[in-house]
Motif scaffolding. Structure first.
Motif, PDB file in Angstrom:
ATOM      1  N   MET A   1     108.595   0.039 -30.764  1.00 18.67           N
ATOM      2  CA  MET A   1     107.365   0.704 -30.340  1.00 18.67           C
ATOM      3  C   MET A   1     107.255   2.115 -30.939  1.00 18.67           C
ATOM      4  N   ILE A   2     108.402   2.810 -31.014  1.00 22.19           N
ATOM      5  CA  ILE A   2     108.395   4.150 -31.609  1.00 22.19           C
ATOM      6  C   ILE A   2     107.996   4.059 -33.077  1.00 22.19           C
ATOM      7  N   TRP A   3     108.538   3.029 -33.771  1.00 21.43           N
ATOM      8  CA  TRP A   3     108.180   2.843 -35.176  1.00 21.43           C
ATOM      9  C   TRP A   3     106.679   2.582 -35.317  1.00 21.43           C
ATOM     10  N   TRP A   4     106.155   1.741 -34.432  1.00 24.64           N
ATOM     11  CA  TRP A   4     104.723   1.411 -34.505  1.00 24.64           C
ATOM     12  C   TRP A   4     103.866   2.650 -34.257  1.00 24.64           C
ATOM     13  N   CYS A   5     104.239   3.473 -33.274  1.00 21.08           N
ATOM     14  CA  CYS A   5     103.479   4.702 -32.995  1.00 21.08           C
ATOM     15  C   CYS A   5     103.491   5.642 -34.193  1.00 21.08           C
ATOM     16  N   LYS A   6     104.653   5.734 -34.863  1.00 23.08           N
ATOM     17  CA  LYS A   6     104.725   6.591 -36.043  1.00 23.08           C
ATOM     18  C   LYS A   6     103.906   6.004 -37.183  1.00 23.08           C
ATOM     19  N   ALA A   7     104.010   4.696 -37.386  1.00 24.74           N
ATOM     20  CA  ALA A   7     103.279   4.068 -38.482  1.00 24.74           C
ATOM     21  C   ALA A   7     101.779   4.176 -38.282  1.00 24.74           C
ATOM     22  N   ARG A   8     101.336   4.062 -37.065  1.00 23.08           N
ATOM     23  CA  ARG A   8      99.903   4.112 -36.781  1.00 23.08           C
ATOM     24  C   ARG A   8      99.407   5.537 -36.538  1.00 23.08           C
ATOM     25  N   ALA A   9     100.300   6.510 -36.618  1.00 20.50           N
ATOM     26  CA  ALA A   9      99.933   7.925 -36.474  1.00 20.50           C
ATOM     27  C   ALA A   9      99.170   8.158 -35.179  1.00 20.50           C
ATOM     28  N   VAL A  10      99.724   7.666 -34.077  1.00 16.18           N
ATOM     29  CA  VAL A  10      99.038   7.754 -32.783  1.00 16.18           C
ATOM     30  C   VAL A  10      98.773   9.206 -32.365  1.00 16.18           C
ATOM     31  N   PRO A  11      99.724  10.136 -32.501  1.00 17.66           N
ATOM     32  CA  PRO A  11      99.400  11.525 -32.146  1.00 17.66           C
ATOM     33  C   PRO A  11      98.254  12.102 -32.982  1.00 17.66           C
ATOM     34  N   ALA A  73     105.837 -10.714 -37.952  1.00 17.92           N
ATOM     35  CA  ALA A  73     106.799  -9.953 -37.152  1.00 17.92           C
ATOM     36  C   ALA A  73     106.972 -10.574 -35.775  1.00 17.92           C
ATOM     37  N   ALA A  74     108.133 -10.309 -35.160  1.00 17.60           N
ATOM     38  CA  ALA A  74     108.402 -10.863 -33.829  1.00 17.60           C
ATOM     39  C   ALA A  74     107.446 -10.278 -32.792  1.00 17.60           C
ATOM     40  N   ARG A  75     107.191  -8.992 -32.875  1.00 18.05           N
ATOM     41  CA  ARG A  75     106.215  -8.372 -31.971  1.00 18.05           C
ATOM     42  C   ARG A  75     104.799  -8.707 -32.436  1.00 18.05           C
ATOM     43  N   PHE A  76     103.909  -8.833 -31.484  1.00 18.64           N
ATOM     44  CA  PHE A  76     102.517  -9.152 -31.806  1.00 18.64           C
ATOM     45  C   PHE A  76     101.806  -7.853 -32.161  1.00 18.64           C
ATOM     46  N   LEU A  80      98.859  -5.026 -30.570  1.00 18.13           N
ATOM     47  CA  LEU A  80      99.035  -3.595 -30.347  1.00 18.13           C
ATOM     48  C   LEU A  80      97.952  -2.795 -31.062  1.00 18.13           C
ATOM     49  N   ASP A  81      97.608  -3.218 -32.281  1.00 18.86           N
ATOM     50  CA  ASP A  81      96.576  -2.511 -33.044  1.00 18.86           C
ATOM     51  C   ASP A  81      95.220  -2.606 -32.355  1.00 18.86           C
ATOM     52  N   VAL A  82      94.883  -3.792 -31.883  1.00 20.00           N
ATOM     53  CA  VAL A  82      93.618  -3.962 -31.156  1.00 20.00           C
ATOM     54  C   VAL A  82      93.643  -3.151 -29.873  1.00 20.00           C
ATOM     55  N   GLY A  83      94.772  -3.168 -29.189  1.00 19.61           N
ATOM     56  CA  GLY A  83      94.892  -2.372 -27.965  1.00 19.61           C
ATOM     57  C   GLY A  83      94.715  -0.888 -28.230  1.00 19.61           C
ATOM     58  N   THR A 181      83.709  -8.616 -31.170  1.00 19.72           N
ATOM     59  CA  THR A 181      83.855  -9.377 -32.407  1.00 19.72           C
ATOM     60  C   THR A 181      84.999  -8.833 -33.253  1.00 19.72           C
ATOM     61  N   GLY A 182      85.068  -7.499 -33.370  1.00 19.94           N
ATOM     62  CA  GLY A 182      86.144  -6.894 -34.136  1.00 19.94           C
ATOM     63  C   GLY A 182      87.509  -7.216 -33.560  1.00 19.94           C
ATOM     64  N   ALA A 183      87.637  -7.155 -32.243  1.00 16.87           N
ATOM     65  CA  ALA A 183      88.911  -7.478 -31.599  1.00 16.87           C
ATOM     66  C   ALA A 183      89.280  -8.938 -31.844  1.00 16.87           C
ATOM     67  N   ALA A 184      88.304  -9.836 -31.748  1.00 19.81           N
ATOM     68  CA  ALA A 184      88.583 -11.260 -31.961  1.00 19.81           C
ATOM     69  C   ALA A 184      89.022 -11.530 -33.395  1.00 19.81           C
ATOM     70  N   VAL A 185      88.332 -10.939 -34.363  1.00 15.80           N
ATOM     71  CA  VAL A 185      88.696 -11.143 -35.766  1.00 15.80           C
ATOM     72  C   VAL A 185      90.080 -10.569 -36.042  1.00 15.80           C
ATOM     73  N   ALA A 186      90.348  -9.374 -35.529  1.00 17.82           N
ATOM     74  CA  ALA A 186      91.648  -8.743 -35.764  1.00 17.82           C
ATOM     75  C   ALA A 186      92.791  -9.550 -35.147  1.00 17.82           C
ATOM     76  N   LEU A 187      92.523 -10.187 -34.011  1.00 19.99           N
ATOM     77  CA  LEU A 187      93.576 -10.963 -33.345  1.00 19.99           C
ATOM     78  C   LEU A 187      93.777 -12.342 -33.963  1.00 19.99           C
ATOM     79  N   LEU A 188      92.703 -12.942 -34.452  1.00 19.70           N
ATOM     80  CA  LEU A 188      92.763 -14.346 -34.838  1.00 19.70           C
ATOM     81  C   LEU A 188      92.959 -14.575 -36.324  1.00 19.70           C
ATOM     82  N   ARG A 189      92.619 -13.599 -37.161  1.00 16.15           N
ATOM     83  CA  ARG A 189      92.755 -13.821 -38.605  1.00 16.15           C
ATOM     84  C   ARG A 189      94.231 -13.899 -38.965  1.00 16.15           C
TER      85      ARG A 189
END
Length: 201
Positions: A1-11, A73-76, A80-83, A181-189
């Protein structure tokens, strides 16, 4: 999760969201001179452009990862990105509502709505074309609205949701549809778009 926060530049995303309101509230009702290609030009405000920033930085964060690796990846990670995008939209809505309640005017609601709409577009475009083309398409959206989104009498057309006033039901419905629609496409593609840096590897 820490890696994902850094990669997505959450701050950085949180800071950009705050900066969008900090700039948009005092200056967002300033008009920008954009010619109309069809009909009559209406009021194209700085608020219609500055609200792109959270979505553009979201795409920046999404583009920092390896899409093909993240897909298996093992994590979905897509979840997380849609969230993250929906959390940004919800936070922007809360900030806009709070600003409106404290007397900042209807512009605060326009800022919140347009932030959410552009985030929905970012979720929709990114899985289809990749982060760089998605950012270009996102930047073109308000320009298209400003150039062709007006009726001859200066009213915004139904599809030009960023131009509508704060209380516009069609604009709110369009933004909700974009987010869903964006959330559905991002999750299902399943298959991420090919990008040059991935093909080179």
């Amino acid at each position: 999760m820490i890696w994902w926060c850094k990669a997505r530049a959450v701050p950085v995303l949180a800071a950009v969201l705050a900066a969008t309101f900090a700039v948009g509230l005092p200056f967002g009702d300033g008009e920008l001179p954009v010619p109309a290609l069809h009909g009559q030009a209406g009021h194209f405000l700085l608020a219609h452009v500055v609200t792109l920033l959270p979505a553009v930085f979201l795409l920046y964060g999404l583009g920092r990862g390896d899409l093909r690796t993240e897909t298996v990846a093992a994590r979905f990670l897509r979840g997380l990105d849609v969230g993250l995008a929906l959390a940004l939209a919800a936070t922007g809505t809360a900030c806009g509502g709070l600003a409106y309640a404290t007397g900042q005017g209807a512009l605060a609601l326009v800022l919140a709505r347009n932030i959410a709409g552009y985030l929905g577009l970012a979720l929709l475009f990114h899985p289809l074309v990749g982060h760089r083309p998605a950012a270009a398409a996102l930047a073109a959206a308000p320009l298209l609205c400003s150039a062709a989104g007006w009726y001859p009498d200066g009213r915004p057309r139904p599809w030009a949701w960023p131009l509508h006033p704060a209380g516009s039901a069609p604009a709110l419905a369009a933004v909700a549809l974009l987010l869903l629609t964006g959330a559905a496409v991002a999750l299902l593609r399943r298959r991420p778009p090919s990008t040059p840096h991935l093909l080179a590897g």
